[in-house]
Design a protein around this motif. Structure first.
Motif, PDB file in Angstrom:
ATOM      1  N   PRO A  27       0.802  -1.231   0.000  1.00 31.65           N
ATOM      2  CA  PRO A  27       0.000   0.000   0.000  1.00 31.65           C
ATOM      3  C   PRO A  27       0.832   1.277   0.000  1.00 31.65           C
ATOM      4  CG  PRO A  27      -0.176  -1.163   2.100  1.00 31.65           C
ATOM      5  CD  PRO A  27       0.498  -2.092   1.147  1.00 31.65           C
ATOM      6  N   LEU A  28       2.004   1.237   0.610  1.00 26.67           N
ATOM      7  CA  LEU A  28       2.851   2.430   0.606  1.00 26.67           C
ATOM      8  C   LEU A  28       3.461   2.655  -0.775  1.00 26.67           C
ATOM      9  CD1 LEU A  28       3.982   4.787   2.125  1.00 26.67           C
ATOM     10  CD2 LEU A  28       5.775   3.307   3.068  1.00 26.67           C
TER      11      LEU A  28
ATOM     12  N   GLU B 234       2.008   1.836  -3.492  1.00 25.33           N
ATOM     13  CA  GLU B 234       0.880   2.367  -4.272  1.00 25.33           C
ATOM     14  C   GLU B 234       0.728   3.868  -4.052  1.00 25.33           C
ATOM     15  OE1 GLU B 234      -2.252   2.679  -6.826  1.00 25.33           O
ATOM     16  OE2 GLU B 234      -0.880   0.986  -6.566  1.00 25.33           O
ATOM     17  N   LYS B 235       0.877   4.320  -2.802  1.00 22.10           N
ATOM     18  CA  LYS B 235       0.822   5.764  -2.504  1.00 22.10           C
ATOM     19  C   LYS B 235       1.924   6.503  -3.262  1.00 22.10           C
ATOM     20  CE  LYS B 235      -2.403   5.973   0.829  1.00 22.10           C
ATOM     21  NZ  LYS B 235      -3.623   6.806   0.735  1.00 22.10           N
ATOM     22  N   LEU B 236       3.119   5.939  -3.229  1.00 21.67           N
ATOM     23  CA  LEU B 236       4.244   6.564  -3.929  1.00 21.67           C
ATOM     24  C   LEU B 236       3.992   6.624  -5.428  1.00 21.67           C
ATOM     25  CD1 LEU B 236       7.057   4.857  -1.852  1.00 21.67           C
ATOM     26  CD2 LEU B 236       6.862   7.333  -2.171  1.00 21.67           C
ATOM     27  N   ARG B 237       3.463   5.548  -5.973  1.00 24.96           N
ATOM     28  CA  ARG B 237       3.153   5.511  -7.410  1.00 24.96           C
ATOM     29  C   ARG B 237       2.178   6.618  -7.782  1.00 24.96           C
ATOM     30  NH1 ARG B 237      -0.448   3.872 -11.118  1.00 24.96           N
ATOM     31  NH2 ARG B 237      -1.989   3.394  -9.501  1.00 24.96           N
ATOM     32  N   GLU B 238       1.144   6.806  -6.954  1.00 23.73           N
ATOM     33  CA  GLU B 238       0.139   7.853  -7.214  1.00 23.73           C
ATOM     34  C   GLU B 238       0.759   9.237  -7.182  1.00 23.73           C
ATOM     35  OE1 GLU B 238      -2.839   7.225  -4.272  1.00 23.73           O
ATOM     36  OE2 GLU B 238      -3.518   5.309  -5.103  1.00 23.73           O
ATOM     37  N   ILE B 239       1.622   9.467  -6.197  1.00 20.80           N
ATOM     38  CA  ILE B 239       2.260  10.782  -6.065  1.00 20.80           C
ATOM     39  C   ILE B 239       3.180  11.059  -7.257  1.00 20.80           C
ATOM     40  CG2 ILE B 239       3.973  12.068  -4.708  1.00 20.80           C
ATOM     41  CD1 ILE B 239       2.707  10.761  -2.202  1.00 20.80           C
TER      42      ILE B 239
ATOM     43  N   MET C 128       8.634   9.358   3.434  1.00 19.15           N
ATOM     44  CA  MET C 128       7.431   8.524   3.356  1.00 19.15           C
ATOM     45  C   MET C 128       7.709   7.099   3.803  1.00 19.15           C
ATOM     46  SD  MET C 128       5.380   9.708  -0.080  1.00 19.15           S
ATOM     47  CE  MET C 128       4.053   8.540   0.264  1.00 19.15           C
TER      48      MET C 128
ATOM     49  N   TYR D 256       5.464   7.741   6.921  1.00 21.31           N
ATOM     50  CA  TYR D 256       4.100   7.936   6.417  1.00 21.31           C
ATOM     51  C   TYR D 256       3.110   7.353   7.429  1.00 21.31           C
ATOM     52  CZ  TYR D 256       0.264   8.467   3.125  1.00 21.31           C
ATOM     53  OH  TYR D 256      -0.904   8.854   2.519  1.00 21.31           O
TER      54      TYR D 256
ATOM     55  N   LEU E 181       1.756   3.566   7.688  1.00 19.84           N
ATOM     56  CA  LEU E 181       2.373   2.680   6.702  1.00 19.84           C
ATOM     57  C   LEU E 181       3.901   2.746   6.699  1.00 19.84           C
ATOM     58  CD1 LEU E 181       0.018   3.307   3.624  1.00 19.84           C
ATOM     59  CD2 LEU E 181      -0.051   1.376   5.224  1.00 19.84           C
TER      60      LEU E 181
END
Length: 378
Positions: free
Chosen positions: A3-4, A6-11, A26, A30, A33
């Protein structure tokens, strides 16, 4: 997917490549996470790494001796603050508080111990461990503005293995100049890419300390430490700052023999050098530049008053004399033997003795001869 990650990918999809500093921030912090903010054992035999406080309580006992002398240099105030920034599981706080309460009752009377901790999981462990101490002696605060007398601190601010956990910029010297390392998303995974410097402070950093990296050399720059020292210097009205961490001075830290820098990752007591794996599930750290800390501390209004190895610091404070002796001495004593082995780990060059350094600053105090930095006479 993690999930972390995924957050990085989105950013990255929205903003483009991010600095390694932002990635490390992060990965470690973060909410919920990051490595330090997620559940799980981090420190000790069931965690990913050890600290000196895990090795033996004598480490905290020696620090208490130094803090007591610092309290004396402050004029033995009836009210004073001891602020630990990044307290881990709370073991060091436990050992320091026990030693102050037992051996230094005059200083103990006016003491208030503050803990600044970024990890909710660690705060929980600390509170469970420190329940035996009077409630009025302990406070958990979010920042220095909540410590002392409305943010005005008379006392000591210290951190053990604190600065190495600050997020760092990573740079690489190329034939066309100094480049910064960014983290990008490519073909379904996180990758490193080179780009222009995100801040001119990175170039300025190497100029200030007279460092010239060789082509191909990678290095870390801990600019967050500069901001931290500025904050500390602003809030510390009178007192001391003590930092214990692994690292060295600039010429050694950035020597060409360290072509890949000092960035390290720890997971289940195994070392690796790939921060893009196991994101949020491993510690990421880099050696500390003590030349930079000394320079930035002085720049912020703090007076450097001591710098030495952990080995010499503990020896100067009398750790060898503090080891309990078996009685009679020729009889095997398991407890005494365990203590001797633990102290060796704290002292020996191949253990923690030389790679860990101790740096002290003072503010508003006449230049002191601190016990930890003055060689003991035989």
């Amino acid at each position: 997917m993690n999930p972390l990650v995924e957050k990085l990918r989105e950013i990255i999809k929205i903003k483009g490549p991010i600095t390694f500093k932002d990635f490390m921030q992060m990965a470690l912090y973060y909410p919920g996470l990051g490595y330090y903010t997620s559940p799980g054992e981090k420190i000790g035999p069931r965690g990913d790494f050890y600290t000196s406080s895990d090795v033996h309580p004598l480490f905290g006992t020696m620090l208490a001796r130094q803090f007591y002398q610092m309290w004396e240099y402050l004029g033995k105030p009836q009210s004073w603050a001891l602020v630990e920034w990044g307290a881990g599981k709370g073991l060091l706080a436990l050992h320091i508080l026990e030693a102050l309460g037992t051996s230094f009752p005059l200083a103990w009377t006016g003491l208030h111990y503050y803990i600044i901790e970024a990890s909710p999981e660690m705060i929980k462990k600390q509170k469970e461990l420190l329940t035996s101490f009077p409630q009025e002696k302990l406070s958990w605060v979010n920042n220095l503005s909540e410590a002392g007398d409305n943010g005005h601190i008379k006392g000591i601010i210290f951190g053990n293995e604190l600065v190495d956990a600050f997020p760092v910029h990573r740079v690489r010297q190329t034939n066309s100049g100094l480049k910064e390392i960014y983290v990008n998303w490519d073909e379904g995974r996180l990758v490193e890419v080179e780009g222009e410097l995100s801040t001119p402070l990175l170039e300025e950093y190497f100029q200030t300390f007279g460092i010239k990296l060789v082509p191909g050399q990678t290095a870390e720059v801990n600019l967050a430490a500069r901001e931290w020292l500025r904050e500390v210097a602003t809030k510390l009205e009178q007192g001391f700052v003590l930092l214990i961490d692994y690292g060295m001075e600039s010429p050694e830290l950035y020597h060409p023999s360290r072509m890949e820098g000092t960035l390290r990752c720890y997971r289940q007591h195994r070392l690796n050098n790939n921060p893009l794996n196991n994101v949020g599930q491993q510690d990421i750290t880099a050696h500390v530049d003590f030349s930079a800390l000394t320079h930035w501390g002085r720049e912020a209004g703090l007076l450097p008053v001591g710098y030495t190895t952990q080995m010499d610091f503990l020896l100067n404070l009398g750790i060898l004399e503090a080891i309990p002796r078996s009685k009679p001495e020729y009889v095997f004593d398991a407890k005494a033997t365990h203590t001797v082995m633990a102290v060796k780990k704290l002292l020996l060059p191949e253990g923690m003795g030389r790679v860990f350094k101790v740096l002290a600053f003072a503010k508003g105090v006449r230049k002191p001869d601190l016990l930890g930095f003055v060689k003991r006479k035989n």
